[in-house]
Design an enzyme around this catalytic site. Structure first.
Site, PDB file in Angstrom:
ATOM      1  N   SER A 124       0.826  -1.203   0.000  1.00 60.18           N
ATOM      2  CA  SER A 124       0.000   0.000   0.000  1.00 60.18           C
ATOM      3  C   SER A 124       0.856   1.248   0.000  1.00 60.18           C
ATOM      4  O   SER A 124       1.929   1.280   0.595  1.00 60.18           O
ATOM      5  CB  SER A 124      -0.926   0.025   1.204  1.00 60.18           C
ATOM      6  OG  SER A 124      -1.668   1.223   1.180  1.00 60.18           O
ATOM      7  N   LYS A 178      -4.709  -6.562   3.227  1.00 63.70           N
ATOM      8  CA  LYS A 178      -4.610  -5.431   2.285  1.00 63.70           C
ATOM      9  C   LYS A 178      -5.996  -5.083   1.726  1.00 63.70           C
ATOM     10  O   LYS A 178      -6.342  -3.915   1.565  1.00 63.70           O
ATOM     11  CB  LYS A 178      -3.647  -5.778   1.140  1.00 63.70           C
ATOM     12  CG  LYS A 178      -3.648  -4.774  -0.031  1.00 63.70           C
ATOM     13  CD  LYS A 178      -3.110  -3.429   0.407  1.00 63.70           C
ATOM     14  CE  LYS A 178      -3.190  -2.268  -0.540  1.00 63.70           C
ATOM     15  NZ  LYS A 178      -3.465  -2.359  -1.917  1.00 63.70           N
ATOM     16  N   HIS A 181      -7.777  -3.208   4.350  1.00 71.35           N
ATOM     17  CA  HIS A 181      -7.171  -1.870   4.383  1.00 71.35           C
ATOM     18  C   HIS A 181      -7.848  -0.981   3.331  1.00 71.35           C
ATOM     19  O   HIS A 181      -8.239   0.150   3.609  1.00 71.35           O
ATOM     20  CB  HIS A 181      -5.662  -1.975   4.108  1.00 71.35           C
ATOM     21  CG  HIS A 181      -5.025  -0.667   3.708  1.00 71.35           C
ATOM     22  ND1 HIS A 181      -5.160  -0.135   2.438  1.00 71.35           N
ATOM     23  CD2 HIS A 181      -4.278   0.224   4.401  1.00 71.35           C
ATOM     24  CE1 HIS A 181      -4.529   1.020   2.390  1.00 71.35           C
ATOM     25  NE2 HIS A 181      -3.986   1.253   3.559  1.00 71.35           N
ATOM     26  N   ASN A 182      -7.984  -1.503   2.130  1.00 71.75           N
ATOM     27  CA  ASN A 182      -8.597  -0.705   1.067  1.00 71.75           C
ATOM     28  C   ASN A 182     -10.066  -0.418   1.367  1.00 71.75           C
ATOM     29  O   ASN A 182     -10.560   0.675   1.081  1.00 71.75           O
ATOM     30  CB  ASN A 182      -8.475  -1.422  -0.280  1.00 71.75           C
ATOM     31  CG  ASN A 182      -7.072  -1.320  -0.846  1.00 71.75           C
ATOM     32  OD1 ASN A 182      -6.111  -1.156  -0.108  1.00 71.75           O
ATOM     33  ND2 ASN A 182      -6.942  -1.431  -2.150  1.00 71.75           N
ATOM     34  N   GLU A 185     -10.180   2.300   3.737  1.00 67.45           N
ATOM     35  CA  GLU A 185      -9.825   3.514   2.977  1.00 67.45           C
ATOM     36  C   GLU A 185     -11.077   4.085   2.272  1.00 67.45           C
ATOM     37  O   GLU A 185     -11.304   5.294   2.292  1.00 67.45           O
ATOM     38  CB  GLU A 185      -8.750   3.127   1.964  1.00 67.45           C
ATOM     39  CG  GLU A 185      -8.272   4.206   1.039  1.00 67.45           C
ATOM     40  CD  GLU A 185      -7.263   3.623   0.017  1.00 67.45           C
ATOM     41  OE1 GLU A 185      -6.350   2.879   0.414  1.00 67.45           O
ATOM     42  OE2 GLU A 185      -7.431   3.909  -1.179  1.00 67.45           O
TER      43      GLU A 185
HETATM   44  N1  LIG Z   1      -1.158   1.727  -8.727  1.00 65.33           N
HETATM   45  C1  LIG Z   1      -1.227   1.659  -7.417  1.00 65.33           C
HETATM   46  O1  LIG Z   1      -1.342   2.656  -6.703  1.00 65.33           O
HETATM   47  C2  LIG Z   1      -1.140   0.324  -6.741  1.00 65.33           C
HETATM   48  C3  LIG Z   1      -1.027   0.261  -5.357  1.00 65.33           C
HETATM   49  C4  LIG Z   1      -0.885  -0.977  -4.755  1.00 65.33           C
HETATM   50  C5  LIG Z   1      -0.884  -2.125  -5.524  1.00 65.33           C
HETATM   51  N2  LIG Z   1      -1.029  -2.038  -6.879  1.00 65.33           N
HETATM   52  C6  LIG Z   1      -0.998  -3.286  -7.637  1.00 65.33           C
HETATM   53  O2  LIG Z   1       0.307  -3.452  -8.160  1.00 65.33           O
HETATM   54  C7  LIG Z   1       0.244  -4.157  -9.404  1.00 65.33           C
HETATM   55  C8  LIG Z   1       0.948  -3.344 -10.478  1.00 65.33           C
HETATM   56  O3  LIG Z   1       0.244  -2.112 -10.633  1.00 65.33           O
HETATM   57  P1  LIG Z   1       0.658  -1.031 -11.735  1.00 65.33           P
HETATM   58  O4  LIG Z   1      -0.330   0.071 -11.620  1.00 65.33           O
HETATM   59  O5  LIG Z   1       2.106  -0.728 -11.606  1.00 65.33           O
HETATM   60  O6  LIG Z   1       0.546  -1.817 -13.115  1.00 65.33           O
HETATM   61  P2  LIG Z   1      -0.731  -2.454 -13.897  1.00 65.33           P
HETATM   62  O7  LIG Z   1      -1.217  -1.449 -14.865  1.00 65.33           O
HETATM   63  O8  LIG Z   1      -1.697  -3.031 -12.926  1.00 65.33           O
HETATM   64  O9  LIG Z   1      -0.028  -3.663 -14.699  1.00 65.33           O
HETATM   65  C9  LIG Z   1       0.863  -3.425 -15.745  1.00 65.33           C
HETATM   66  C10 LIG Z   1       1.985  -4.423 -15.701  1.00 65.33           C
HETATM   67  O10 LIG Z   1       1.467  -5.761 -15.838  1.00 65.33           O
HETATM   68  C11 LIG Z   1       2.182  -6.412 -16.905  1.00 65.33           C
HETATM   69  N3  LIG Z   1       1.361  -7.441 -17.524  1.00 65.33           N
HETATM   70  C12 LIG Z   1       0.062  -7.352 -17.882  1.00 65.33           C
HETATM   71  N4  LIG Z   1      -0.341  -8.535 -18.426  1.00 65.33           N
HETATM   72  C13 LIG Z   1       0.714  -9.372 -18.369  1.00 65.33           C
HETATM   73  C14 LIG Z   1       0.928 -10.732 -18.756  1.00 65.33           C
HETATM   74  N5  LIG Z   1      -0.074 -11.459 -19.275  1.00 65.33           N
HETATM   75  N6  LIG Z   1       2.153 -11.262 -18.572  1.00 65.33           N
HETATM   76  C15 LIG Z   1       3.141 -10.540 -18.027  1.00 65.33           C
HETATM   77  N7  LIG Z   1       3.019  -9.254 -17.641  1.00 65.33           N
HETATM   78  C16 LIG Z   1       1.815  -8.683 -17.811  1.00 65.33           C
HETATM   79  C17 LIG Z   1       2.490  -5.279 -17.829  1.00 65.33           C
HETATM   80  O11 LIG Z   1       3.476  -5.673 -18.745  1.00 65.33           O
HETATM   81  P3  LIG Z   1       3.564  -4.966 -20.207  1.00 65.33           P
HETATM   82  O12 LIG Z   1       4.364  -3.725 -19.998  1.00 65.33           O
HETATM   83  O13 LIG Z   1       4.236  -5.970 -21.045  1.00 65.33           O
HETATM   84  O14 LIG Z   1       2.143  -4.690 -20.632  1.00 65.33           O
HETATM   85  C18 LIG Z   1       2.954  -4.230 -16.861  1.00 65.33           C
HETATM   86  O15 LIG Z   1       4.258  -4.473 -16.395  1.00 65.33           O
HETATM   87  C19 LIG Z   1      -1.238  -4.396  -9.687  1.00 65.33           C
HETATM   88  O16 LIG Z   1      -1.614  -5.672  -9.249  1.00 65.33           O
HETATM   89  C20 LIG Z   1      -1.912  -3.334  -8.850  1.00 65.33           C
HETATM   90  O17 LIG Z   1      -3.229  -3.671  -8.497  1.00 65.33           O
HETATM   91  C21 LIG Z   1      -1.129  -0.846  -7.492  1.00 65.33           C
END
Ligand SMILES: NC(=O)c1ccc[n+]([C@@H]2O[C@H](COP(=O)([O-])OP(=O)(O)OC[C@H]3O[C@@H](n4cnc5c(N)ncnc54)[C@H](OP(=O)(O)O)[C@@H]3O)[C@@H](O)[C@H]2O)c1
Length: 476
Positions: A124, A178, A181-182, A185
């Site tokens: 988070s 988590k 937590h959300n 939130e």
């Molecule tokens: N954003 C936030 O504030 C936040 C906070 C806490 C947790 N999270 C969690 O953290 C994770 C990452 O979040 P994010 O916002 O950085 O990115 P995201 O938009 O959720 O995911 C994009 C990433 O996933 C990869 N991906 C998608 N499909 C795939 C597949 N079939 N095989 C391999 N890679 C694949 C993409 O690779 P390509 O570049 O090749 O498309 C890219 O690296 C998520 O689960 C999200 O829920 C996010």
């Protein structure tokens, strides 16, 4: 160690890891251009770029540790499938995405059969948290925690000298916590939004003036990240129109689903998280413009600025109502964690959970220390809000809380989370609940039986017969 998935969260977490003494971080992303971009932009990180799962695995020292930060769902399964082929027994795969805890339970079981450790970890703090120090909620085995603990402690946020990470419990425990937590939130944000709306429509103050109110609140018992950023958002002026930004943002709240998961899970566990549910539903209501537009002429009071002449007393009442409702929301959230731990056989230290939310994460707040204190004093506390500190706060807020909910109903300014929190509170404290009548109704139409207050056993009234009472088998 390694990071798979280099979108905003993964690349920031990789940079955070690389910035710690002695760490070398291998990075991999499905689309190689993203890996190259990250490595070129951050030479200081000393990343080892890899372009296949095989080279990624070769780059890691054993036991290998890889953190996956990809889109939750099928992408996570796809990456795990690949890593399992190139990793060996004893290695550790950490899923840091927002995975549903039941998926984590399933994945942990499947990966464990290969001898590889799998850890579902809640992260988070958004992109800034990932870079500078998130709150981390790892599940998984005790064995994985021995290796992971020092790494995670080094990258987590620090609150009052302590890293915001603890081993939550086995398999899906980290993602469960988590998720809640959300959910909390969602409730916290909705309560703040209701407070803003009541003050704005009740006193006629401008967003900038209300920003001052929130900034002031942030110096007291409500001090928290969400109150702090609320002041910032309310103070922001739209460069194009010169109007307060909050007035030009479309009033339809989005959601990524973790609030809904929290409520769905609570429903199946039988835990009343009404504050989180109201917050989730309030976002849904806001996002139905077609229903809102046909409903605009429905009868009701015009929200008058009834407190324009003497706003201060009303604002203080709203502050107290907000604090009381917030206590209810957190109490409900911790209740869900307790119920989840019992259902899934996790040993979760609730006081530690509150502690690791004090820094890094979105609901970080001073107030969480009071929750830790409450569980330290009584680890099996059945209802958080009955801890002495909270009883005192709720006693102080009583009158104001009731008045604010009354004003909301009288003026037609909706405050669903304020109202439902108060109703939950009154439900808990009621000597008798109308649940007795519901049991009577259930017995009438479905012979569902009932218990009596004055003797043991299960009973049924012969409603369609002579209405005498008989002993019956418990059919709930
Ligand atoms: N954003 C936030 O504030 C936040 C906070 C806490 C947790 N999270 C969690 O953290 C994770 C990452 O979040 P994010 O916002 O950085 O990115 P995201 O938009 O959720 O995911 C994009 C990433 O996933 C990869 N991906 C998608 N499909 C795939 C597949 N079939 N095989 C391999 N890679 C694949 C993409 O690779 P390509 O570049 O090749 O498309 C890219 O690296 C998520 O689960 C999200 O829920 C996010």
């Amino acid at each position: 160690m390694g990071v798979v998935g280099l979108a905003v969260m993964g690349s920031n977490l990789a940079r955070n890891l690389a910035s710690r003494e002695g760490n070398t971080v291998a990075v991999y992303n499905r689309t190689t251009a993203k890996t190259d971009e990250l490595v070129a932009e951050h030479p200081e990180a000393g990343f080892v770029a890899t372009d296949s799962y095989v080279t990624f695995a070769q780059a890691l020292t054993r036991p290998r540790t890889a953190i996956i930060m990809v889109k939750a769902g099928r992408a996570t399964d796809a990456v795990i499938d690949e890593l399992v082929h190139v990793f060996e027994p004893g290695d550790i795969i950490v899923d840091g995405g927002n995975s549903l805890f039941t998926d984590t339970i399933r994945r942990e079981k499947a990966v464990r059969e290969t001898g590889i450790n799998f850890v579902g970890m809640g992260v988070s703090g958004g992109e800034e948290g990932a870079l500078l120090g998130p709150s981390l909620m790892p599940g998984g085995s005790d064995e994985s925690w021995v290796t992971l603990g020092p790494i995670l402690r080094s990258i987590a946020a620090v609150a009052e000298g302590e890293p915001c990470v603890t081993h939550i419990g086995h398999d899906g425990a980290g993602h469960f916590v988590k998720m809640v937590h959300n959910g909390i939130e969602y409730a916290d944000m909705q309560l703040i939004a209701e407070a803003y709306d009541l003050i704005r429509r009740g006193t006629g103050k401008t967003p900038a003036e209300i920003a001052d109110v929130f900034a002031e609140w942030n110096r007291g018992e409500l001090e928290s990240y969400l109150i702090e950023i609320t002041a910032e958002v309310l103070r922001q002026v739209d460069a194009e129109t010169g109007r307060p930004l909050v007035d030009v943002i479309l009033d339809q709240a989005g959601a990524k689903g973790t609030g809904a998961w929290t409520v769905q899970t609570a429903l199946s566990l039988g835990v009343p998280v009404s504050g989180i549910a109201e917050a989730t539903f309030a976002r849904s209501l806001s996002s139905h413009p077609e229903q809102r537009s046909v409903s605009r002429e429905l009868p009701g009071p015009d929200a008058a600025t009834a407190f324009a002449d003497d706003p201060d007393a009303f604002i203080e009442e709203v502050r107290l109502a907000l604090y009381a409702s917030k206590i209810v929301a957190y109490s409900q959230g911790f209740d869900e964690i307790r119920a989840g731990a019992a259902e899934y056989d996790w040993s979760i230290d609730l006081g530690e959970v509150a502690k690791i939310w004090r820094g890094g994460c979105i609901i970080r707040a001073q107030f969480l220390n009071r929750i830790t204190d409450a569980y330290r004093a009584e680890p099996d506390l059945p209802v958080l809000l009955t801890a002495p500190y909270f009883v005192d706060a709720l006693t102080r807020a009583q009158e104001a809380w009731r008045r604010v909910v009354t004003i909301s109903a009288q003026t037609g300014i909706p405050a669903p989370a304020f109202s439902s929190s108060l109703a939950y509170y009154d439900g808990l404290r009621a000597e008798r609940l109308p649940a007795a009548l519901i049991q009577g109704q259930r017995d009438f139409f479905g012979a569902h039986t009932y218990k009596r207050i004055d003797k043991d056993g299960t009973f049924h009234t012969l409603w369609s017969g002579d209405r005498t009472e008989i002993e019956a088998e418990d059919t709930h």
